[in-house]
Design an enzyme around this catalytic site. Structure first.
Site, PDB file in Angstrom:
ATOM      1  N   HIS A  39      44.767  53.131  32.883  1.00  0.00           N
ATOM      2  CA  HIS A  39      43.470  52.568  33.281  1.00  0.00           C
ATOM      3  C   HIS A  39      43.375  52.192  34.746  1.00  0.00           C
ATOM      4  CE1 HIS A  39      41.107  52.014  29.571  1.00  0.00           C
ATOM      5  NE2 HIS A  39      42.281  52.040  28.980  1.00  0.00           N
TER       6      HIS A  39
ATOM      7  N   LYS B 296      29.666  42.448  36.310  1.00  0.00           N
ATOM      8  CA  LYS B 296      31.002  42.983  36.000  1.00  0.00           C
ATOM      9  C   LYS B 296      32.004  41.894  36.357  1.00  0.00           C
ATOM     10  CE  LYS B 296      30.140  46.482  38.863  1.00  0.00           C
ATOM     11  NZ  LYS B 296      30.657  47.633  38.160  1.00  0.00           N
ATOM     12  N   ARG B 297      33.272  42.079  36.042  1.00  0.00           N
ATOM     13  CA  ARG B 297      34.255  41.088  36.476  1.00  0.00           C
ATOM     14  C   ARG B 297      34.215  40.925  37.987  1.00  0.00           C
ATOM     15  NH1 ARG B 297      37.916  38.854  32.617  1.00  0.00           N
ATOM     16  NH2 ARG B 297      38.906  37.850  34.401  1.00  0.00           N
TER      17      ARG B 297
ATOM     18  N   LYS C  57      35.777  45.405  43.561  1.00  0.00           N
ATOM     19  CA  LYS C  57      34.423  45.701  43.084  1.00  0.00           C
ATOM     20  C   LYS C  57      33.358  45.315  44.115  1.00  0.00           C
ATOM     21  CE  LYS C  57      35.555  45.299  38.110  1.00  0.00           C
ATOM     22  NZ  LYS C  57      34.996  46.488  37.441  1.00  0.00           N
TER      23      LYS C  57
ATOM     24  N   THR D 282      32.346  51.556  33.185  1.00  0.00           N
ATOM     25  CA  THR D 282      31.485  51.909  32.065  1.00  0.00           C
ATOM     26  C   THR D 282      30.140  51.202  32.225  1.00  0.00           C
ATOM     27  OG1 THR D 282      32.562  50.142  30.802  1.00  0.00           O
ATOM     28  CG2 THR D 282      33.251  52.404  30.334  1.00  0.00           C
TER      29      THR D 282
ATOM     30  N   LYS E 176      26.103  52.371  31.292  1.00  0.00           N
ATOM     31  CA  LYS E 176      25.107  51.596  30.536  1.00  0.00           C
ATOM     32  C   LYS E 176      23.789  51.517  31.308  1.00  0.00           C
ATOM     33  CE  LYS E 176      28.939  48.691  28.989  1.00  0.00           C
ATOM     34  NZ  LYS E 176      29.650  47.429  29.347  1.00  0.00           N
TER      35      LYS E 176
HETATM   36  C1  LIG Z   1      30.666  47.203  30.161  1.00  0.00           C
HETATM   37  C2  LIG Z   1      31.217  45.850  30.368  1.00  0.00           C
HETATM   38  C3  LIG Z   1      32.192  45.636  31.344  1.00  0.00           C
HETATM   39  C4  LIG Z   1      32.682  46.731  32.263  1.00  0.00           C
HETATM   40  O1  LIG Z   1      31.807  46.809  33.379  1.00  0.00           O
HETATM   41  P1  LIG Z   1      32.227  47.614  34.701  1.00  0.00           P
HETATM   42  O2  LIG Z   1      30.983  47.548  35.524  1.00  0.00           O
HETATM   43  O3  LIG Z   1      32.551  49.005  34.283  1.00  0.00           O
HETATM   44  O4  LIG Z   1      33.366  46.891  35.314  1.00  0.00           O
HETATM   45  C5  LIG Z   1      32.691  44.357  31.497  1.00  0.00           C
HETATM   46  N1  LIG Z   1      32.262  43.332  30.727  1.00  0.00           N
HETATM   47  C6  LIG Z   1      31.324  43.508  29.789  1.00  0.00           C
HETATM   48  C7  LIG Z   1      30.877  42.335  28.981  1.00  0.00           C
HETATM   49  C8  LIG Z   1      30.764  44.757  29.571  1.00  0.00           C
HETATM   50  O5  LIG Z   1      29.835  44.910  28.623  1.00  0.00           O
END
Ligand SMILES: *Cc1c(COP(=O)(O)O)cnc(C)c1O
Length: 810
Positions: free
Chosen positions: A356, A544-545, A550, A652, A656
């Site tokens: 990952h 996101k985190r 990021k 991911t 979305k």
């Molecule tokens: C999809 C998702 C992530 C991953 O988000 P990234 O933008 O790909 O880092 C992290 N936390 C939650 C709650 C998510 O639904």
């Protein structure tokens, strides 16, 4: 009971009155959740049992997905959706005076994961069941999930997430399926004939109790299992601990506390390795318990062990469950009497591994001493795997000592888990084309050279059921109106939307749905921040985190720059923007926490400044989680996917947003690259360094952050604001640190380097948004192509190319 609305209502009321002994009028939302959830669970039982019988009767090959994290979120709505009764239940409840949405909000959001990695595992379970594959999850039932985040005075505060306090209607405790996991002790080696016999002595035994959660597929008939393990003291501790019965109560309590700590809490670190003993204990606990139960299930088939690789596939989600490899070797040899070569052949044919990350701080390395003491027999096996592997290297590359030190599994008194995972498996996959490419050509080049067929790519995906059909019901309805229902089971057929991309009435409908979603989010923001948000402003979202790579910092520095422009010329003509952030930082990640404080500080100043006059607003929404993501993402116009190129393995979140019609501003990183291949430069906003350039800078140097500061007055202005007296820098200790990370540590993530092109690209967004029809066309093109990112697509590739499992119709 779910056959039609009237039958449902009757069954529901009967159940409620019967179980709770109170009239419907007195039922609380929590009561309704409990009753409805229990009805769904009960209804599922028969299908669950049938599914397992079918798998057993057909001796179907099954895959077990081992993951330390499953970020599944709430299940009620999704389960109703997959059972095909969501609308009926919504209407029925509404006639009884309850809102299904309120009832859904009553469920605890199961936060048994940190972020992307755990959410991926959850999306995969949904796709496995929905595509009729025999595939199950294997995880830990943490008593406390990821911490709950509060923002106090702009700072992140962490509260424990005791999610089990709320009623969990889904899990079933399976006491009878408990197994024993052994820690510590020593290994006695005897010679019997010419065979070495290993006996684990003086160990501490822990009882692993499974809690099963049904995973309901979209045909409602397939119900797979997420088996989460809980650590408990064993039933007769006196004998296990060598205590005189009833004598040493204190010692027993100590033992009990130590055992229960194993499944007490989820480590809150994302993309970061923590060499803590308890974490290693958790990993071995998961691997050993999971394998024992899998082998017991296999045993019921009455087949020889040589059949194992034909009936069972074991997948490890990142290196966290890598101990599956030596633990399976141990069981096959010590408990089942196989020789090394046969056990190794079986093990490597069963195990596959997903990498990952290439972030070096995330690569797991466990101190040899810790592994040797905690799991002594398993350590001996790892040592033997290493010895044999190094001997093989010596044969293939005689005299190449350097190669051995680079590739060895045990080196410098540490066990390199990624190397163990590669050597002990038959497939290693990256999670996006670019990431896999970097793995093969750079990070793991020597392994790729040695095992050329082992590496492969499986680009991540998201389940379109949760992230589109459930989170954005209106958009799903519009898609069906346009192209029929087949896209729900064949998401790539969403491509049929493209022919409507210039259709003005279709565009109008897309616009109306987006506006409705924005209004809904605006209401949520109003309830939290007591500020009215303009639904006609651009909703520009980064959720996101929080992590330096990021680059939330790039986003907020750009906003500071916009604010400076507005202050300099208050009449400036820009489309109003609402910037939305949500992000948890690991509790020990100080830089990340200071960036949260900076975002909140800037938000405070900007949102209160009357000169700004609503042109820009900034909100940091606390406690990012799956259920919050489901509220935010359908309302986004702009999706911020701005990681330093080469650092985000896939992402991911990006998928979305695309599926919900947001346009991406992003770097050529992770799956953004594949998004770009599909929709082209004209339908997304690319900016910044490319991965090659970033990696060249790391390798050869040549980047000078201070040079950027000196040569770009916009950069200089915002950075100076971090440390010179004024409204922002009164928190100077926090922001000085950020300032120094950029200038004195030469800006490791190229925030300043990418700043100019980021600013220009945002100007482009402003321009593009003014052309309503042009924008909506791009949005439709994004939605149309997003079906490619359905995890159904991803999972069918795992199934055929890695696991070799087939669909099992019921
Ligand atoms: C999809 C998702 C992530 C991953 O988000 P990234 O933008 O790909 O880092 C992290 N936390 C939650 C709650 C998510 O639904």
């Amino acid at each position: 009971m779910f056959t039609d609305k009237e039958a449902f209502k009757e069954a529901f009321v009967d159940d409620l009155v019967g179980k709770l002994g109170k009239p419907l009028e007195e039922a609380s939302i929590a009561d309704v959740y409990h009753i409805l959830g229990s009805m769904v669970r009960a209804q599922t039982g028969k299908n669950w049992a049938n599914t397992n019988l079918k798998y057993k009767a057909g001796r179907e090959k099954q895959v077990y997905y081992f993951s330390m994290e499953f970020l599944i979120g709430r299940l009620l709505g999704n389960n109703l959706l997959n059972m095909g009764v969501l609308e009926m239940v919504r209407d029925g409840l509404s006639e009884l005076g309850f809102s299904l949405q309120d009832v859904e909000e009553e469920e605890a959001d199961a936060g048994l994961g940190n972020g992307g990695l755990g959410r991926l595992a959850a999306c995969f379970l949904d796709s496995l069941a929905s595509l009729q594959y025999a595939g199950h999850g294997c995880g830990i039932r943490y008593k406390y999930g990821l911490f709950e985040q509060k923002i106090v005075d702009g700072y992140q505060v962490e509260l424990p997430d005791y999610w089990l306090q709320k009623d969990n209607v889904w899990e079933v405790r399976r006491e009878d399926k408990s197994v024993e996991v052994r820690f510590w002790g020593r290994v006695d080696i005897d010679k019997v004939g010419d065979k070495l016999v290993f006996r684990h002595k003086d160990y501490e035994a822990v009882r692993a109790v499974p809690y099963d959660v049904p995973i309901i597929g979209a045909d409602r008939r397939h119900v797979n299992t997420l088996r989460n393990w809980s650590a408990e003291s064993i039933l007769r501790p006196d004998s296990a601990l060598g205590l005189e019965p009833g004598t040493d109560y204190h010692k027993f309590l100590e033992y009990k506390r130590s055992v229960e700590s194993i499944s007490e809490f989820l480590y809150p670190d994302d993309s970061e390795y923590e060499g803590k003993l308890l974490r290693l204990k958790q990993q071995y606990f998961l691997c050993s318990a999971g394998l024992q139960s899998i082998l017991r299930t296999f045993g019921k088939l009455g087949l020889p062990l040589s059949e194992l690789p034909n009936k069972v596939a074991l997948h490890i989600n990142d290196t966290h469950p890598t101990l599956v490899i030596p633990e399976l070797m141990r069981i096959l040899m010590d408990d089942r009497g196989l020789e090394w070569d046969e056990a190794w052949n079986i093990t490597t044919r069963m195990v596959s591994y997903t990498n990952h990350t290439i972030l070096s701080e995330a690569l797991e390395k466990w101190p040899v001493n810790m592994v040797r003491e905690l799991v002594p027999r398993v350590y001996l096996i790892i040592d033997e795997i290493n010895t044999r592997f190094c001997a093989e290297l010596m044969r293939r590359y005689p005299g190449d000592q350097n190669r051995i030190s680079q590739m060895a599994i045990i080196y410098d008194d540490q066990v390199r888990m990624a190397h163990l995972a590669i050597v002990g498996s038959h497939s290693v996959n990256g999670v996006a084309a670019l990431h896999t490419d970097i793995l093969r050509k750079r990070e793991m080049r020597l392994f790729d050279e040695m095992y050329p067929h082992r590496f492969n790519n499986k680009t991540n995906g998201i389940t379109h059921r949760r992230w589109l059909m459930h989170a954005n019901r209106d958009l799903a309805g519009l898609i069906t109106d346009a192209i029929g229902t087949r896209w729900m089971t064949h998401p790539q057929e969403m491509i049929g939307l493209i022919k409507y991309c210039e259709d003005s009435s279709f565009q109008q409908k897309i616009a109306e749905i987006k506006r409705k979603n924005k209004l809904r989010l605006a209401e949520y923001i109003k309830s939290r921040h007591n500020v009215t948000v303009d639904p006609d402003s651009i909703f520009d979202v980064q959720v996101k985190r929080l992590h330096a790579y990021k680059r939330q910092l790039l986003n907020i520095l750009h906003i500071m720059h916009l604010y400076n422009q507005i202050k300099a010329s208050p009449g400036i003509d820009i489309v109003p923007r609402t910037f939305i952030f949500a992000a948890k930082a690991a509790p020990s990640y100080h830089l990340a926490k200071r960036i949260i404080k900076l975002i909140n500080t800037v938000a405070d100043i900007v949102n209160r400044d009357s000169d700004v006059n609503g042109k820009i607003r900034i909100f940091f929404l606390e406690n990012y989680s799956v259920s919050l993501a489901e509220k935010i993402i359908p309302a986004a116009d702009v999706s911020e996917q701005i990681s330093t190129a080469s650092k985000e393995a896939s992402g991911t979140g990006n998928m979305k947003f695309m599926m919900n019609g947001a346009l991406t501003i992003g770097t050529m990183d992770g799956a953004n690259v594949e998004m770009n291949e599909m929709i082209g430069n004209e339908n997304m906003f690319l900016f910044g360094l490319r991965a090659e350039q970033v990696m060249d800078y790391y390798q050869y140097g040549g980047y000078n952050a201070r040079g950027m500061y000196n040569s770009d007055s916009r950069v200089k202005e915002v950075l100076d604001q971090l440390i010179t007296p004024g409204p922002i820098c009164c928190y100077h200790q926090d922001f000085e640190h950020i300032y120094h990370s950029l200038l004195d540590n030469n800006d490791e993530f190229f925030v300043l380097k990418d700043f100019p092109s980021y600013v220009e690209t945002h100007v482009e967004i402003d321009r593009a948004y003014r052309n309503r029809s042009g924008w909506l066309k791009k949005s439709i093109i994004n939605i149309g192509h997003s079906g490619k990112f359905s995890s159904d697509n991803t999972i069918s590739r795992y199934a055929s190319e890695i696991w070799n499992i087939r669909q099992v119709p019921l």
